[in-house]
Write an enzyme that holds these catalytic residues in place. Structure first.
Site, PDB file in Angstrom:
ATOM      1  N   HIS A 189      61.702  34.815  37.058  1.00  0.00           N
ATOM      2  CA  HIS A 189      62.435  35.336  35.892  1.00  0.00           C
ATOM      3  C   HIS A 189      61.943  36.745  35.558  1.00  0.00           C
ATOM      4  O   HIS A 189      62.749  37.672  35.428  1.00  0.00           O
ATOM      5  CB  HIS A 189      62.228  34.383  34.698  1.00  0.00           C
ATOM      6  CG  HIS A 189      62.821  34.859  33.408  1.00  0.00           C
ATOM      7  ND1 HIS A 189      63.960  34.294  32.867  1.00  0.00           N
ATOM      8  CD2 HIS A 189      62.451  35.838  32.552  1.00  0.00           C
ATOM      9  CE1 HIS A 189      64.253  34.914  31.736  1.00  0.00           C
ATOM     10  NE2 HIS A 189      63.352  35.858  31.517  1.00  0.00           N
ATOM     11  N   GLU A 190      60.633  36.906  35.447  1.00  0.00           N
ATOM     12  CA  GLU A 190      60.085  38.215  35.057  1.00  0.00           C
ATOM     13  C   GLU A 190      60.403  39.281  36.107  1.00  0.00           C
ATOM     14  O   GLU A 190      60.791  40.394  35.777  1.00  0.00           O
ATOM     15  CB  GLU A 190      58.571  38.118  34.838  1.00  0.00           C
ATOM     16  CG  GLU A 190      58.157  37.218  33.674  1.00  0.00           C
ATOM     17  CD  GLU A 190      58.848  37.567  32.367  1.00  0.00           C
ATOM     18  OE1 GLU A 190      59.235  38.729  32.183  1.00  0.00           O
ATOM     19  OE2 GLU A 190      59.021  36.656  31.540  1.00  0.00           O
ATOM     20  N   HIS A 250      63.917  40.551  35.907  1.00  0.00           N
ATOM     21  CA  HIS A 250      64.170  41.590  34.895  1.00  0.00           C
ATOM     22  C   HIS A 250      63.992  42.979  35.517  1.00  0.00           C
ATOM     23  O   HIS A 250      64.710  43.922  35.182  1.00  0.00           O
ATOM     24  CB  HIS A 250      63.214  41.448  33.707  1.00  0.00           C
ATOM     25  CG  HIS A 250      63.657  40.454  32.681  1.00  0.00           C
ATOM     26  ND1 HIS A 250      64.923  40.486  32.108  1.00  0.00           N
ATOM     27  CD2 HIS A 250      63.022  39.410  32.099  1.00  0.00           C
ATOM     28  CE1 HIS A 250      65.021  39.494  31.226  1.00  0.00           C
ATOM     29  NE2 HIS A 250      63.891  38.826  31.206  1.00  0.00           N
ATOM     30  N   TYR A 306      69.262  45.510  26.405  1.00  0.00           N
ATOM     31  CA  TYR A 306      68.645  44.266  25.917  1.00  0.00           C
ATOM     32  C   TYR A 306      69.011  44.018  24.461  1.00  0.00           C
ATOM     33  O   TYR A 306      68.157  43.966  23.567  1.00  0.00           O
ATOM     34  CB  TYR A 306      67.133  44.380  26.093  1.00  0.00           C
ATOM     35  CG  TYR A 306      66.430  43.057  26.273  1.00  0.00           C
ATOM     36  CD1 TYR A 306      66.771  42.192  27.311  1.00  0.00           C
ATOM     37  CD2 TYR A 306      65.407  42.682  25.414  1.00  0.00           C
ATOM     38  CE1 TYR A 306      66.112  40.989  27.476  1.00  0.00           C
ATOM     39  CE2 TYR A 306      64.743  41.480  25.575  1.00  0.00           C
ATOM     40  CZ  TYR A 306      65.101  40.638  26.607  1.00  0.00           C
ATOM     41  OH  TYR A 306      64.438  39.445  26.775  1.00  0.00           O
ATOM     42  N   GLU A 332      69.020  38.317  30.214  1.00  0.00           N
ATOM     43  CA  GLU A 332      68.216  37.090  30.181  1.00  0.00           C
ATOM     44  C   GLU A 332      68.778  36.040  31.141  1.00  0.00           C
ATOM     45  O   GLU A 332      68.036  35.357  31.854  1.00  0.00           O
ATOM     46  CB  GLU A 332      68.199  36.507  28.764  1.00  0.00           C
ATOM     47  CG  GLU A 332      67.047  36.978  27.925  1.00  0.00           C
ATOM     48  CD  GLU A 332      65.709  36.734  28.600  1.00  0.00           C
ATOM     49  OE1 GLU A 332      65.458  35.599  29.050  1.00  0.00           O
ATOM     50  OE2 GLU A 332      64.927  37.680  28.709  1.00  0.00           O
ATOM     51  N   ASP A 340      65.755  38.262  17.625  1.00  0.00           N
ATOM     52  CA  ASP A 340      65.762  38.128  19.083  1.00  0.00           C
ATOM     53  C   ASP A 340      66.783  39.091  19.719  1.00  0.00           C
ATOM     54  O   ASP A 340      67.556  38.700  20.589  1.00  0.00           O
ATOM     55  CB  ASP A 340      66.068  36.661  19.458  1.00  0.00           C
ATOM     56  CG  ASP A 340      65.957  36.382  20.949  1.00  0.00           C
ATOM     57  OD1 ASP A 340      65.236  37.111  21.645  1.00  0.00           O
ATOM     58  OD2 ASP A 340      66.611  35.424  21.408  1.00  0.00           O
ATOM     59  N   HIS A 364      67.832  35.405  23.998  1.00  0.00           N
ATOM     60  CA  HIS A 364      67.308  34.184  24.636  1.00  0.00           C
ATOM     61  C   HIS A 364      68.097  32.952  24.212  1.00  0.00           C
ATOM     62  O   HIS A 364      67.820  31.848  24.673  1.00  0.00           O
ATOM     63  CB  HIS A 364      65.842  33.942  24.267  1.00  0.00           C
ATOM     64  CG  HIS A 364      64.885  34.956  24.808  1.00  0.00           C
ATOM     65  ND1 HIS A 364      64.575  36.113  24.128  1.00  0.00           N
ATOM     66  CD2 HIS A 364      64.178  34.997  25.964  1.00  0.00           C
ATOM     67  CE1 HIS A 364      63.699  36.809  24.838  1.00  0.00           C
ATOM     68  NE2 HIS A 364      63.445  36.162  25.957  1.00  0.00           N
TER      69      HIS A 364
HETATM   70 ZN   LIG Z   1      63.336  37.230  29.979  1.00  0.00          ZN
END
Ligand SMILES: [Zn+2]
Length: 362
Positions: A181-182, A185, A196, A205, A278, A283
């Site tokens: 996941h990271e 990005h 974002y 995301e 957020d 998310h």
């Molecule tokens: Zn993320």
């Protein structure tokens, strides 16, 4: 400086921290407060370094390193990883613990980050023809043991960073879907980006979750029916009532806990969450495109990195619209399906159906 242009892409969303602030005991509240403060200061740091044109921390991004490696041998791509030990301090990157080709260290976090980055590199190289995060063989830099009892992991624009968790609420962050996941990005950032904030942020995301789950499935050789479709399985602590951070199969059902609250993800546009926190629910509303990808995989069968993954990856490369809405993204995936499989193809028609099932006209 707009933080949505220079985000810190954390795995733990702010809504979890806010619930901990309300419900936690003194030590949990202190931990949550600390995480929120650290998040703010890291974001400011990144915004400041982006403004001055300096690559934030670590450096080395984009440097092609010529080393004979097993990975990507068939593609001519070269994987180069460095994992640093943050030694529970805040400074980055820390002390080099394992570089490409080194044997396992015996430190489970170092080795999981190293192996995880290798699995992500292989997915992008062998299935999508992409040479690392930026497409040009960028070094994959990671720091583990970041700060003491730190309950988060993030991509800071130049490297991946993982805390150890406090052992109570979170117990690790180097689980493969989180690592993937990271890193994903970073792939979004180097593919034209998705701002974002709001829907484009939720798409950012969602892309990271989709390719996180895909990496996990490929490493385990699972087809779409065998997969659990969870992101962050096994990172929750022993006393938390939940199976993972997010579920693409059943958004909103990953956890329900006295301390963490309930998974707030919707699976359909009817339940889209309008919020200012957020970054506009990046998310939270990511559950909708996540579920569309899951549904499409159920229609197609086989492996997620085959037709569905090819379509999603091509859409990211072609969209050229950092402010894309869910509708824009759905249209782009349909264009990709037409390019790859033809107008009116089964692949295209089922994709339209999957988007319609989550309430998006495509
Ligand atoms: Zn993320």
């Amino acid at each position: 400086m707009c933080q949505c242009h220079n985000p810190i892409n954390c795995i733990i969303p702010p809504h979890m921290l806010e619930v901990m602030l309300l419900r936690g005991d003194k030590s949990v509240r202190k931990m949550a407060e600390g995480l929120i403060k650290i998040g703010d200061s890291v974001r400011e740091e990144r915004a400041a370094s982006a403004g001055s044109g300096v690559v934030p921390s670590a450096g080395g991004g984009g440097t092609f390193v010529s080393m004979a490696m097993a990975q990507g041998a068939a593609t001519g791509h070269t994987c180069y990883r460095e994992v640093y030990d943050g030694e529970e301090k805040a400074s980055l990157p820390g002390t080099l613990a394992r570089k490409e080709g080194d044997p396992a260290t015996g430190d489970a976090e170092v080795d999981a980050a190293y192996d995880g980055a290798g699995a992500v590199f292989d997915l992008y190289s062998e299935e999508f023809g992409r040479n690392s995060i930026d497409g040009f063989g960028m070094k994959m830099l990671q720091t583990v043991h970041h700060r003491r009892n730190y309950n988060n992991a993030f991509w800071n624009g130049a490297q991946m960073v993982y805390g150890d968790g406090d052992g109570q609420i979170f117990q690790t962050f180097t689980e493969l879907s989180v690592v993937a996941h990271e890193i994903s990005h970073g792939v979004v950032q180097h593919s034209g980006g998705l701002i974002y904030q709001g829907q484009s942020g939720a798409l950012n995301e969602s892309y990271a979750d989709v390719f996180g789950a895909m990496t996990q499935q490929r490493a385990q050789g699972q087809d779409v029916y065998e997969a659990d479709w969870l992101v962050g399985k096994g990172i929750l602590g022993p006393n938390i009532n939940g199976i993972a951070l997010r579920s693409m199969k059943a958004p909103g059902m990953a956890y329900s806990d006295a301390l963490l609250g309930k998974d707030p993800q919707p699976y359909h546009m009817d339940f889209y969450v309008n919020t200012t926190s957020d970054n506009g629910g990046v998310h939270i509303n990511s559950g909708i495109p996540n579920h569309a990808f899951y549904l499409y995989c159920m229609y197609m069968g086989g492996k997620s990195w085959e037709k569905p993954g090819q379509i999603w990856y091509k859409a990211l490369q072609q969209i050229n619209n950092p402010h894309a809405t869910f509708g824009d993204w759905a249209a782009q995936t349909l264009d990709a399906a037409i390019d790859l499989y033809g107008a009116g193809s089964y692949e295209m028609l089922m994709l339209r159906r999957a988007w319609n099932l989550v309430g998006i006209d495509a």
